[in-house]
Design a protein around this motif. Structure first.
Motif, short mmCIF file in Angstrom:
data_model
loop_
_atom_site.label_atom_id
_atom_site.label_comp_id
_atom_site.label_asym_id
_atom_site.label_seq_id
_atom_site.Cartn_x
_atom_site.Cartn_y
_atom_site.Cartn_z
N PRO A 14 102.95 -28.65 -33.48
CA PRO A 14 101.72 -28.23 -34.17
C PRO A 14 100.97 -29.42 -34.78
O PRO A 14 101.36 -29.96 -35.81
N SER A 15 99.91 -29.83 -34.12
CA SER A 15 99.03 -30.85 -34.69
C SER A 15 98.12 -30.19 -35.72
O SER A 15 97.97 -28.96 -35.75
N PRO A 16 97.46 -30.97 -36.58
CA PRO A 16 96.55 -30.35 -37.56
C PRO A 16 95.46 -29.51 -36.89
O PRO A 16 95.16 -28.40 -37.33
N GLY A 17 94.87 -30.04 -35.82
CA GLY A 17 93.84 -29.29 -35.12
C GLY A 17 94.36 -27.98 -34.55
O GLY A 17 93.68 -26.95 -34.60
N ARG A 18 95.57 -28.03 -34.00
CA ARG A 18 96.15 -26.82 -33.42
C ARG A 18 96.47 -25.80 -34.51
O ARG A 18 96.31 -24.59 -34.31
N LEU A 19 96.90 -26.27 -35.67
CA LEU A 19 97.20 -25.35 -36.76
C LEU A 19 95.93 -24.66 -37.26
O LEU A 19 95.94 -23.45 -37.54
N VAL A 20 94.85 -25.40 -37.36
CA VAL A 20 93.58 -24.80 -37.80
C VAL A 20 93.08 -23.83 -36.74
O VAL A 20 92.63 -22.72 -37.04
N ALA A 21 93.13 -24.24 -35.47
CA ALA A 21 92.68 -23.38 -34.38
C ALA A 21 93.47 -22.08 -34.35
O ALA A 21 92.92 -20.99 -34.12
N GLN A 22 94.77 -22.18 -34.58
CA GLN A 22 95.61 -20.98 -34.60
C GLN A 22 95.22 -20.08 -35.77
O GLN A 22 95.15 -18.85 -35.62
N ALA A 23 94.93 -20.68 -36.92
CA ALA A 23 94.60 -19.89 -38.11
C ALA A 23 93.32 -19.09 -37.91
O ALA A 23 93.23 -17.95 -38.37
N ILE A 24 92.34 -19.66 -37.23
CA ILE A 24 91.05 -18.96 -37.10
C ILE A 24 90.89 -18.29 -35.74
O ILE A 24 89.83 -17.76 -35.44
N GLY A 25 91.94 -18.32 -34.93
CA GLY A 25 91.94 -17.56 -33.70
C GLY A 25 91.32 -18.23 -32.49
O GLY A 25 91.14 -17.58 -31.45
N LEU A 26 91.01 -19.52 -32.57
CA LEU A 26 90.40 -20.20 -31.44
C LEU A 26 91.35 -20.32 -30.25
O LEU A 26 90.91 -20.37 -29.11
N ASP A 27 92.65 -20.35 -30.53
CA ASP A 27 93.61 -20.45 -29.44
C ASP A 27 93.66 -19.16 -28.62
O ASP A 27 94.12 -19.17 -27.47
N LEU B 132 90.47 -24.75 -24.27
CA LEU B 132 90.07 -25.83 -25.18
C LEU B 132 91.06 -26.00 -26.32
O LEU B 132 91.27 -27.11 -26.83
N PHE B 133 91.66 -24.90 -26.74
CA PHE B 133 92.60 -24.92 -27.87
C PHE B 133 93.90 -24.26 -27.41
O PHE B 133 94.10 -23.06 -27.63
N PRO B 134 94.77 -25.03 -26.75
CA PRO B 134 96.02 -24.44 -26.23
C PRO B 134 96.82 -23.79 -27.35
O PRO B 134 96.96 -24.35 -28.44
N PRO B 135 97.34 -22.59 -27.10
CA PRO B 135 98.10 -21.90 -28.15
C PRO B 135 99.42 -22.59 -28.45
O PRO B 135 99.89 -23.44 -27.69
N HIS B 136 100.00 -22.19 -29.57
CA HIS B 136 101.27 -22.79 -30.01
C HIS B 136 102.35 -22.58 -28.95
O HIS B 136 103.03 -23.53 -28.54
N PHE B 137 102.50 -21.36 -28.48
CA PHE B 137 103.50 -21.07 -27.46
C PHE B 137 102.97 -21.38 -26.08
O PHE B 137 101.79 -21.17 -25.78
N MET B 138 103.85 -21.90 -25.23
CA MET B 138 103.45 -22.35 -23.90
C MET B 138 103.42 -21.16 -22.93
O MET B 138 104.20 -21.07 -21.98
N ILE B 139 102.48 -20.25 -23.17
CA ILE B 139 102.44 -19.00 -22.41
C ILE B 139 101.93 -19.20 -20.99
O ILE B 139 102.09 -18.31 -20.15
N GLU B 140 101.32 -20.34 -20.70
CA GLU B 140 100.84 -20.60 -19.34
C GLU B 140 101.96 -21.02 -18.39
O GLU B 140 101.78 -21.06 -17.17
#
Length: 327
Positions: free
Chosen positions: A148-161, A167-175
């Motif tokens: 979890p990078s800072p950008g990824r944590l913010v993206a996860q919090a606001i739903g961008l992932d 553009l904003f890969p989710p925390h879990f490697m679902i791909e």
């Protein structure tokens, strides 16, 4: 210690399971152990640490694990997942520790293939690993995760992932289908094996994480110590998923948000902590509330309100710890 083969040189294993009101899931987990003892390693013990469960789930387990080295440690209060894991691992002399959730079940394909894999010289820098986790239908769960990078944590919090995963890969490697063996940032904490000596060198789980992000933090420290974290696709275990936290939506949100802030404070700088804190305290709760209203799910809305109320109430206590964490 129960030998799985005549050779005393076989690697040894302690299994640690933390229980909190897991009901029959824990009994099914313990009952599955005998079928997983198919050779290639020695079982030092299976240690159940019960975090003050109220459902009687840890009572009478000895009758299920007849002839197996089972230990039940009964805490008088819920010490949290990380602290209970450390408690269960304390005093072990085993070569490997397996932290195993109570909503899992082992089989003949769960442990022996792992030790065969670890015996290969190419595996000598593996510090921690998980296996394929299967659901009720036999489908592989996509549960390994990115750091979890800072950008990824913010993206996860606001739903961008969720809305822009390219553009904003989710925390879990679902791909990724998880059907091949590879190095990963984070192995799944539901079945997490780690060298006992490495676990001790790292100081075990960080007990600041009551629950959630404890496995993320541990895997990051394993990699920072120049050991590999691997997803091993040659072994399988059943995992229900959700586990006992399904029972308490607001509590789950509170501890998830709290641990996210603690992780950010520990591993990232002050600016990252500020950004993640603002996203967690304001943006994510509003987004979750809007989603609950649009879907007409009042229970979800109440869970969000309960979780964020607990987080705000905890901030006077949590804030000094966050400040120490990034300093």
């Amino acid at each position: 210690m129960i030998p799985a083969s005549p050779s005393d040189s076989s690697p040894s294993l302690r299994i640690v399971t933390v229980n909190w009101n897991a009901g029959n899931l824990l009994r099914e987990c313990v009952d599955s152990l005998a079928g997983a003892l198919t050779g290639g390693f020695r079982l030092e013990s299976m240690t159940i640490v019960d975090n003050a469960s109220q459902d009687g789930s840890a009572v009478g387990l000895e009758t299920i694990a007849t002839g197996l080295p089972l230990t039940v440690v009964a805490n008088t209060e819920n010490r949290g997942f990380a602290a209970a894991c450390n408690q269960g691992a304390a005093g072990s002399k085993a070569d490997w520790l397996l932290f195993l959730n109570p909503d899992t079940r082992l089989s003949a394909n769960s442990l022996t293939p792992v030790f065969s894999f670890l015996a290969d010289p190419s595996s000598n820098r593996i510090g921690a690993l998980d296996v394929q986790l299967l659901d009720e239908t036999g489908r592989t769960q996509r549960c390994c995760a990115r750091r979890p990078s800072p950008g990824r944590l913010v993206a996860q919090a606001i739903g961008l992932d969720s809305v822009m995963p390219s553009l904003f890969p989710p925390h879990f490697m679902i791909e990724w289908d998880h059907k091949d063996t590879r190095d990963v940032d984070q192995a799944m904490g539901a079945f997490l094996m780690i060298r006992r000596s490495l676990f001790q060198d790292l100081g075990g789980f960080d007990e600041r994480f009551f629950v959630y992000f404890d496995d993320v933090d541990l895997c990051l420290r394993v990699r920072q110590a120049n050991w590999r974290v691997v997803h091993f696709a040659g072994a399988t275990a059943y995992h229900k998923g959700g586990g006992t936290t399904d029972q308490v939506r607001a509590t789950r949100l509170f501890y998830g948000w709290r641990s996210r802030l603690l992780f950010t404070a520990k591993h990232h700088g002050a600016l990252a902590l500020l950004a993640v804190t603002l996203a967690t305290l304001f943006m994510e709760p509003l987004a979750r509330l809007a989603q609950a209203v649009l879907r007409r799910r009042p229970q979800d809305a109440m869970g969000v309100l309960g979780g964020v109320a607990r987080l705000w109430a905890d901030m006077p206590h949590l804030l000094p710890r966050l400040m120490r964490g990034h300093g």
